[in-house]
Design a protein around this motif. Structure first.
Motif, PDB file in Angstrom:
ATOM      1  N   CYS A 124       0.828  -1.195   0.000  1.00  7.35           N
ATOM      2  CA  CYS A 124       0.000   0.000   0.000  1.00  7.35           C
ATOM      3  C   CYS A 124       0.878   1.267   0.000  1.00  7.35           C
ATOM      4  CB  CYS A 124      -0.875  -0.060   1.253  1.00  7.35           C
ATOM      5  SG  CYS A 124      -1.563   1.500   1.755  1.00  7.35           S
ATOM      6  N   HIS A 175      -6.266   2.272   1.764  1.00  9.96           N
ATOM      7  CA  HIS A 175      -5.896   2.820   3.082  1.00  9.96           C
ATOM      8  C   HIS A 175      -6.699   4.116   3.314  1.00  9.96           C
ATOM      9  CE1 HIS A 175      -2.250   3.319   5.959  1.00  9.96           C
ATOM     10  NE2 HIS A 175      -3.166   4.208   6.319  1.00  9.96           N
ATOM     11  N   LEU A 180       0.317   4.304   0.983  1.00 11.39           N
ATOM     12  CA  LEU A 180       0.301   5.114   2.211  1.00 11.39           C
ATOM     13  C   LEU A 180       1.099   4.423   3.321  1.00 11.39           C
ATOM     14  CD1 LEU A 180      -3.313   6.628   2.254  1.00 11.39           C
ATOM     15  CD2 LEU A 180      -1.227   7.472   1.143  1.00 11.39           C
ATOM     16  N   CYS A 181       1.071   3.095   3.351  1.00 11.33           N
ATOM     17  CA  CYS A 181       1.927   2.366   4.292  1.00 11.33           C
ATOM     18  C   CYS A 181       3.394   2.587   3.917  1.00 11.33           C
ATOM     19  CB  CYS A 181       1.598   0.878   4.285  1.00 11.33           C
ATOM     20  SG  CYS A 181       0.042   0.486   5.115  1.00 11.33           S
ATOM     21  N   HIS A 184      -3.009   0.839   8.942  1.00 14.66           N
ATOM     22  CA  HIS A 184      -3.710   0.522   7.691  1.00 14.66           C
ATOM     23  C   HIS A 184      -5.120   0.046   8.019  1.00 14.66           C
ATOM     24  CE1 HIS A 184      -3.972  -0.789   3.396  1.00 14.66           C
ATOM     25  NE2 HIS A 184      -4.991  -1.434   3.937  1.00 14.66           N
TER      26      HIS A 184
HETATM   27 ZN   LIG Z   1      -1.795   1.055   4.011  1.00 15.06          ZN
END
Ligand SMILES: [Zn+2]
Length: 174
Positions: A36, A131, A38-39, A80
């Motif tokens: 992901c 996310h 954003l992770c 998440h």
């Molecule tokens: Zn994430």
């Protein structure tokens, strides 16, 4: 009409920067992310363009890589999660306060006439990132929507990297 259109586009191109989304999609730094995105930002993954302007214990604020307008930011929890109902009480409070504070800082830097604030849940809503994240988009009375029709593409007036430079120091004030 065609001549006027060409002249207008020419004039605007002198002052405005048209972001080519393909340019970013072809950017290997952002394409090689398997997890992901954003992770990946949270984990300071070196493969992605760094546009984060703020982080605290629970949340991160980043410039959107594909901005709708200059100053388009995203606020997201470090955890998440994919649904706003999964936020715990503490996160809900921080999310709200961080949204208010971000609006203040964007107002100081960009002087917009309004904002769009929103969360997309699920693919049908247009969410391309699972996310959970909240968009804040500065809006203006005189946005160049007609250019979309004239040139067949949307024109943006600032690269996300520029927004990053402009907002990084402001967010130190939080
Ligand atoms: Zn994430």
């Amino acid at each position: 009409m065609l001549i006027i259109s060409r002249w207008l586009i020419c004039m605007f191109k002198k002052h405005l920067y048209p972001i080519n989304k393909r340019e970013y999609l072809n950017d290997k730094r952002n394409n090689n992310i398997e997890k992901c995105i954003l992770c990946a930002i949270r984990d300071n993954d070196e493969k992605i363009t760094k546009l984060e302007v703020y982080r605290n214990e629970k949340f991160i604020v980043t410039i959107n890589l594909y901005p709708y307008n200059p100053g388009h930011i995203m606020i997201f929890p470090k955890r998440h999660i994919e649904d706003i109902r999964e936020l715990n009480k503490k996160e809900k409070i921080i999310f709200r306060e961080l949204t208010d504070r971000s609006l203040d800082l964007l107002e100081e830097e960009y002087n917009p006439h309004g904002f769009n604030i929103g969360i997309n849940l699920g693919r049908a809503s247009g969410a391309s990132i699972k996310h959970l994240h909240r968009h804040i988009v500065p809006r203006y009375h005189d946005e160049l929507g007609f250019i979309d029709i004239l040139s067949g593409s949307k024109i943006y007036i600032e690269k996300p990297e520029e927004s990053y430079k402009r907002l990084k120091d402001r967010f130190k004030k939080i």
